[in-house]
Design an enzyme around this catalytic site. Sequence first.
Site, PDB file in Angstrom:
ATOM      1  N   LYS A  65       8.181  36.891  49.764  1.00 30.07           N
ATOM      2  CA  LYS A  65       7.971  38.709  48.953  1.00 30.07           C
ATOM      3  C   LYS A  65       6.467  38.540  49.225  1.00 30.07           C
ATOM      4  O   LYS A  65       5.733  39.913  49.380  1.00 30.07           O
ATOM      5  CB  LYS A  65       9.067  39.082  48.195  1.00 30.07           C
ATOM      6  CG  LYS A  65      10.472  39.269  48.535  1.00 30.07           C
ATOM      7  CD  LYS A  65      10.924  38.966  47.656  1.00 30.07           C
ATOM      8  CE  LYS A  65      12.392  39.409  47.883  1.00 30.07           C
ATOM      9  NZ  LYS A  65      13.457  39.467  46.946  1.00 30.07           N
ATOM     10  N   GLY A 232      24.774  40.018  39.931  1.00 27.93           N
ATOM     11  CA  GLY A 232      23.885  41.081  40.603  1.00 27.93           C
ATOM     12  C   GLY A 232      24.300  41.434  41.824  1.00 27.93           C
ATOM     13  O   GLY A 232      22.982  41.659  43.078  1.00 27.93           O
TER      14      GLY A 232
HETATM   15  P1  NDP Z   1      11.526  32.629  42.270  1.00 27.27           P
HETATM   16  O1  NDP Z   1      11.439  31.105  42.746  1.00 27.27           O
HETATM   17  O2  NDP Z   1      10.026  33.109  41.578  1.00 27.27           O
HETATM   18  O3  NDP Z   1      11.598  32.285  40.609  1.00 27.27           O
HETATM   19  C1  NDP Z   1      12.301  31.306  39.770  1.00 27.27           C
HETATM   20  C2  NDP Z   1      12.176  31.164  38.709  1.00 27.27           C
HETATM   21  O4  NDP Z   1      13.517  30.083  37.793  1.00 27.27           O
HETATM   22  C3  NDP Z   1      11.622  30.773  37.563  1.00 27.27           C
HETATM   23  O5  NDP Z   1      11.386  31.700  36.533  1.00 27.27           O
HETATM   24  C4  NDP Z   1      11.997  29.839  37.401  1.00 27.27           C
HETATM   25  O6  NDP Z   1      11.001  28.558  36.563  1.00 27.27           O
HETATM   26  C5  NDP Z   1      13.011  29.445  37.204  1.00 27.27           C
HETATM   27  N1  NDP Z   1      13.908  28.657  37.352  1.00 27.27           N
HETATM   28  C6  NDP Z   1      14.043  27.723  38.683  1.00 27.27           C
HETATM   29  N2  NDP Z   1      15.313  27.150  38.522  1.00 27.27           N
HETATM   30  C7  NDP Z   1      15.944  27.015  37.001  1.00 27.27           C
HETATM   31  C8  NDP Z   1      15.484  26.199  36.251  1.00 27.27           C
HETATM   32  N3  NDP Z   1      17.198  24.933  36.191  1.00 27.27           N
HETATM   33  N4  NDP Z   1      16.053  26.118  34.373  1.00 27.27           N
HETATM   34  C9  NDP Z   1      15.384  27.179  34.482  1.00 27.27           C
HETATM   35  N5  NDP Z   1      14.921  27.912  34.994  1.00 27.27           N
HETATM   36  C10 NDP Z   1      14.628  27.920  36.563  1.00 27.27           C
HETATM   37  O7  NDP Z   1      12.900  33.350  42.580  1.00 27.27           O
HETATM   38  P2  NDP Z   1      13.273  34.526  41.934  1.00 27.27           P
HETATM   39  O8  NDP Z   1      12.040  35.091  41.012  1.00 27.27           O
HETATM   40  O9  NDP Z   1      12.734  35.610  43.631  1.00 27.27           O
HETATM   41  O10 NDP Z   1      14.545  34.659  41.694  1.00 27.27           O
HETATM   42  C11 NDP Z   1      15.444  34.859  40.250  1.00 27.27           C
HETATM   43  C12 NDP Z   1      16.903  34.510  40.872  1.00 27.27           C
HETATM   44  O11 NDP Z   1      17.239  36.839  41.269  1.00 27.27           O
HETATM   45  C13 NDP Z   1      17.550  34.026  42.316  1.00 27.27           C
HETATM   46  O12 NDP Z   1      18.786  33.191  41.924  1.00 27.27           O
HETATM   47  C14 NDP Z   1      17.641  35.251  43.368  1.00 27.27           C
HETATM   48  O13 NDP Z   1      18.818  34.939  44.282  1.00 27.27           O
HETATM   49  C15 NDP Z   1      17.561  36.396  42.625  1.00 27.27           C
HETATM   50  N6  NDP Z   1      17.903  37.644  43.712  1.00 27.27           N
HETATM   51  C16 NDP Z   1      18.337  38.885  43.001  1.00 27.27           C
HETATM   52  C17 NDP Z   1      18.043  39.817  43.664  1.00 27.27           C
HETATM   53  C18 NDP Z   1      19.602  40.635  44.003  1.00 27.27           C
HETATM   54  O14 NDP Z   1      19.176  41.722  44.536  1.00 27.27           O
HETATM   55  N7  NDP Z   1      20.593  40.738  43.625  1.00 27.27           N
HETATM   56  C19 NDP Z   1      16.644  40.284  44.078  1.00 27.27           C
HETATM   57  C20 NDP Z   1      15.798  38.725  44.287  1.00 27.27           C
HETATM   58  C21 NDP Z   1      16.146  38.251  43.139  1.00 27.27           C
HETATM   59  P3  NDP Z   1       9.435  28.094  36.567  1.00 27.27           P
HETATM   60  O15 NDP Z   1       8.688  29.159  36.708  1.00 27.27           O
HETATM   61  O16 NDP Z   1      10.051  27.478  35.068  1.00 27.27           O
HETATM   62  O17 NDP Z   1       9.965  26.857  37.848  1.00 27.27           O
END
Ligand code: NDP
Length: 262
Positions: A65, A232
């Site tokens: 993205k 979602g």
């Molecule tokens: P990113 O990879 O950009 O960010 C992931 C985030 O999750 C970061 O803040 C990360 O924290 C955190 N994270 C990952 N693992 C853990 C954990 N075990 N415990 C706590 N925090 C955690 O992903 P996106 O922001 O793009 O996506 C996030 C979610 O949203 C996904 O599940 C995705 O599928 C969903 N999504 C759904 C959409 C929909 O249409 N329904 C559209 C877009 C996304 P840190 O910075 O510390 O690594």
Amino acid sequence: MQNFAVIGHPISHSLSPFIHQQFARQQDITLNYERVDVTAENCTSWVRQFFKQGGSGLNVTLPLKETVLNIADVIHTRAKMAKAANTLWMHQKQIHADNTDGVGFLRDLQRHINLTNRKVLILGAGGATRGILGPLLQSGVHSVYVSNRSDSRAHPLQTDFPAVHLVPWLQLEGSYDVIINATAAGHTHSSLPLQSDKFSGKPFAYDLSYMRNADTPFVQQCRAFGWESMDGLGMLVEQAAESFYIWHGVRPDTQSVLQLLR
Ligand code: NDP
């Protein structure tokens, strides 16, 4: 026939082809919509080639993205705010990029709760949080708080969205009307450090993640607390509908497609 695709890595799980074909059927449009596994390494050449060969539009998912912004000639406001794009198309020989995640999120969430004057906590500070923050901050909410596991993503986010208040990850407590899970924790079946007795009242819980035939771990956790919760899947359909609108100029019926998916 018009050609569309969703690109990302991994991509085999994507429901976008199904959703767009359902929308197209509603509108009597014939189109081809594929899933293509594209990595960050070959993204630029693949996207350029797709449009060179007459491709009409692309949806973009993880981890591309942000990468696709470097390919776009015109970046629309929502993608600029999010610093990420999920929708590309060609217009007058220029590649356009937009982000429909935020509007999709808001349309679905507002079906469940009126956001006016609400205090909102978002868990996570990744690309999805960036996508939803702009529209959320303009939706009439009282205030938005963000908490992220690592500071390295939380601080730049606050710089880009100064209206946001940061909350330390291990101090998740207080009084919120809405709690949104925008972390990817569910992908690894990790639970979040939430305890119901640290929160006053019963917030509405919304999980950006979704699973087709089961409740997500976050939805399960929040329902066990007695909080009303939603996943979602509706956001997924709404963001797809906004992409469809950009490409075809018509708004499809989302609720019938959501029902089919459920
Ligand atoms: P990113 O990879 O950009 O960010 C992931 C985030 O999750 C970061 O803040 C990360 O924290 C955190 N994270 C990952 N693992 C853990 C954990 N075990 N415990 C706590 N925090 C955690 O992903 P996106 O922001 O793009 O996506 C996030 C979610 O949203 C996904 O599940 C995705 O599928 C969903 N999504 C759904 C959409 C929909 O249409 N329904 C559209 C877009 C996304 P840190 O910075 O510390 O690594």
